[in-house]
Enzyme design. Structure first.
Site, mmCIF file in Angstrom:
data_model
loop_
_atom_site.group_PDB
_atom_site.id
_atom_site.type_symbol
_atom_site.label_atom_id
_atom_site.label_comp_id
_atom_site.label_asym_id
_atom_site.label_seq_id
_atom_site.Cartn_x
_atom_site.Cartn_y
_atom_site.Cartn_z
ATOM 1 N N ASP A 94 0.806 -1.212 0.000
ATOM 2 C CA ASP A 94 0.000 0.000 0.000
ATOM 3 C C ASP A 94 0.843 1.268 0.000
ATOM 4 O O ASP A 94 0.377 2.340 0.393
ATOM 5 C CB ASP A 94 -0.926 0.003 1.218
ATOM 6 N N CYS A 97 5.154 -0.568 2.291
ATOM 7 C CA CYS A 97 5.641 -1.939 2.484
ATOM 8 C C CYS A 97 7.038 -1.991 3.107
ATOM 9 O O CYS A 97 7.310 -2.872 3.931
ATOM 10 C CB CYS A 97 5.595 -2.727 1.187
ATOM 11 N N HIS A 207 8.431 -4.279 -4.247
ATOM 12 C CA HIS A 207 7.828 -4.639 -2.962
ATOM 13 C C HIS A 207 8.872 -5.228 -2.013
ATOM 14 O O HIS A 207 9.815 -5.892 -2.439
ATOM 15 C CB HIS A 207 6.715 -5.670 -3.196
#
Length: 231
Positions: A94, A97, A207
């Site tokens: 979001d 991370c 990520h």
């Protein structure tokens, strides 16, 4: 303040007091958890001891891979996780991370990401001479951006914030990456001996997740309730 004038909306005082209590309570819980989990057993490090880490160069995110490259990168990372029998605690993608993954490593919960981000932003602000040379923009604008969090609105952490986190928390941060030529990156504090190791998986520029040895994979618990919600 709107257009230079202070506006009293009738509830700002109570909201401010509640927000202050939230921050103070989160900080208190974070300190307690940090003390509980400060000494890690180094199991992941022992498993990856055969890898030679690449020197870390702080940098901001300027390039993001295409969707096809991202898929290939994740397959590479997935294979490495299997080879070294490592487990990812997956955190929300979001915009927060990196800070969620760091929170999970430090406090055994990703829910203290706001506290981690706040501490990293303060580290950047208070020690700008250590980091501004790596940021090709006005540094005040950069650290203010990094202080922002929110659902799908959080400013993405980068390699400069990782260095600031290593410095702030006196931690050696180790990344198992999806890069083709760089499997393992190590970020160490600049002016102190690290007192802990934090292990993250890094899906290249996309990520971060928290990383554990498979047999030590933690049970995911709900975050502790605030004391005034226990009744």
């Amino acid at each position: 303040m709107r257009n230079g004038a202070f506006v009293n909306d009738g509830c700002s005082s109570s909201t401010s007091i509640n927000s202050q209590h939230d921050v103070e309570d989160d900080q208190m819980i974070a300190v307690v958890l940090s003390e509980e989990y400060a000494k890690l057993d180094g199991a992941v490090g022992r498993r990856l001891s055969s890898l030679a880490p690449v020197a870390h160069i702080p940098r901001i995110n300027l390039h993001f891979p295409s969707s096809s490259d991202s898929n290939l990168d994740y397959q590479r990372l997935f294979q490495r996780l299997n080879v070294y029998r490592l487990y990812e605690v997956r955190v929300a993608g979001d915009g927060n991370c990196q800070f969620r993954a760091l929170s999970d490593q430090i406090y055994r919960s990703p829910e203290y990401h706001k506290h981690v981000r706040k501490e990293v932003a303060k580290q950047l602000k208070d020690n700008h001479a250590l980091y501004e040379g790596y940021v090709p923009m006005k540094f005040k604008h950069y650290y203010k951006k990094m202080a922002k969090w929110g659902l799908l609105l959080g400013e993405w952490g980068d390699h400069v914030t990782l260095q600031a986190a290593a410095d702030k928390f006196a931690a050696k941060i180790c990344l198992l990456t999806s890069f083709r030529d760089t499997c393992f990156i190590e970020i160490v504090p600049q002016h102190q001996v690290p007192v802990r190791e934090l292990w993250l998986s890094f899906w290249s520029e996309v990520h971060y997740n928290s990383l554990y040895e498979l047999r030590d994979a933690p049970v995911q618990n709900k975050p502790r309730k605030k004391h005034w919600l226990l009744f």
